[in-house]
Design a protein around this motif. Structure first.
Motif, PDB file in Angstrom:
ATOM      1  N   THR A  16      -9.019 -11.515  13.251  1.00 48.33           N
ATOM      2  CA  THR A  16     -11.223 -12.600  13.491  1.00 48.33           C
ATOM      3  C   THR A  16     -11.834 -10.786  12.883  1.00 48.33           C
ATOM      4  N   VAL A  17     -13.297 -11.353  12.090  1.00 51.56           N
ATOM      5  CA  VAL A  17     -13.861 -10.227  12.522  1.00 51.56           C
ATOM      6  C   VAL A  17     -15.257 -10.505  12.597  1.00 51.56           C
ATOM      7  N   THR A  18     -15.972  -9.704  13.079  1.00 49.25           N
ATOM      8  CA  THR A  18     -17.620 -10.134  13.185  1.00 49.25           C
ATOM      9  C   THR A  18     -18.549  -9.502  12.511  1.00 49.25           C
ATOM     10  N   GLY A  19     -19.347 -10.290  12.005  1.00 50.79           N
ATOM     11  CA  GLY A  19     -20.187  -9.892  11.212  1.00 50.79           C
ATOM     12  C   GLY A  19     -21.536  -9.940  11.603  1.00 50.79           C
ATOM     13  N   GLU A  20     -22.282  -8.910  11.325  1.00 53.20           N
ATOM     14  CA  GLU A  20     -23.948  -8.359  11.365  1.00 53.20           C
ATOM     15  C   GLU A  20     -24.515  -8.294  10.679  1.00 53.20           C
ATOM     16  N   THR A  21     -25.690  -9.202  10.619  1.00 51.49           N
ATOM     17  CA  THR A  21     -26.826  -8.312   9.319  1.00 51.49           C
ATOM     18  C   THR A  21     -27.854  -8.921  10.117  1.00 51.49           C
ATOM     19  N   TRP A  22     -28.687  -7.805   8.806  1.00 51.91           N
ATOM     20  CA  TRP A  22     -30.265  -7.705   9.961  1.00 51.91           C
ATOM     21  C   TRP A  22     -31.447  -7.754   8.059  1.00 51.91           C
ATOM     22  N   GLY A  34     -12.661  -2.624  16.830  1.00 51.03           N
ATOM     23  CA  GLY A  34     -13.542  -1.658  17.257  1.00 51.03           C
ATOM     24  C   GLY A  34     -13.580  -1.151  15.609  1.00 51.03           C
ATOM     25  N   ARG A  35     -12.877  -1.441  14.632  1.00 47.16           N
ATOM     26  CA  ARG A  35     -13.915  -0.527  13.397  1.00 47.16           C
ATOM     27  C   ARG A  35     -13.809  -1.551  12.020  1.00 47.16           C
ATOM     28  N   VAL A  36     -14.808  -0.697  11.496  1.00 46.05           N
ATOM     29  CA  VAL A  36     -15.903  -1.243  10.820  1.00 46.05           C
ATOM     30  C   VAL A  36     -14.573  -1.542   9.334  1.00 46.05           C
TER      31      VAL A  36
END
Length: 130
Positions: free
Chosen positions: A70-76, A97-99
């Motif tokens: 699972t990855v957590t995507g973040e957008t802004w 915790g790695r990008v």
């Protein structure tokens, strides 16, 4: 600016012959998080009247993701639009915790009924910049 997050778990259909998420799938995930952000913060009348299209992707692949991870995507959106376009930033981070991926994508606003480019007015941009 408002940040939006979305978790995605890689399935076996997302994996290429090298055993990790295919580059084309990453692009689909970028579109998925951008669309989810739009639908989450834009007023319903804006969602009904407008549609966004990508005009440019700049992607840096920083790590691999395998099936079941699972990855957590973040957008802004860090700054206001330029005419009909604005840049959206996206980052996917693994459970370690790695990008895994960073991207800047340029989106253009279209009138849903006519398909014509529309200037991004302050009221349309505001929910992304607050």
């Amino acid at each position: 600016m408002t940040r939006f997050t979305l978790s995605i778990t890689a399935t076996s259909a997302d994996i290429d012959e090298l055993g990790h998420v295919n580059n084309a799938v990453w692009v689909q995930w970028i579109q998925r998080i951008a669309t989810a952000h739009w639908e989450a913060v834009a007023p319903a009348e804006h969602v009904a009247a407008y549609v966004w299209v990508v005009t440019r992707h700049e992607i840096d692949y920083r790590g691999n993701v395998s099936a079941g991870e699972t990855v957590t995507g973040e957008t802004w959106v860090p700054k206001g639009p330029r005419g009909a376009r604005f840049d959206r930033h996206v980052r996917f981070t693994g459970s370690d915790g790695r990008v895994k991926l960073e991207a800047v994508t340029t989106w253009a606003l279209l009138d849903r009924a006519t398909g014509r480019l529309q200037r991004v007015r302050a009221g349309i941009a505001a929910p992304f910049l607050e």
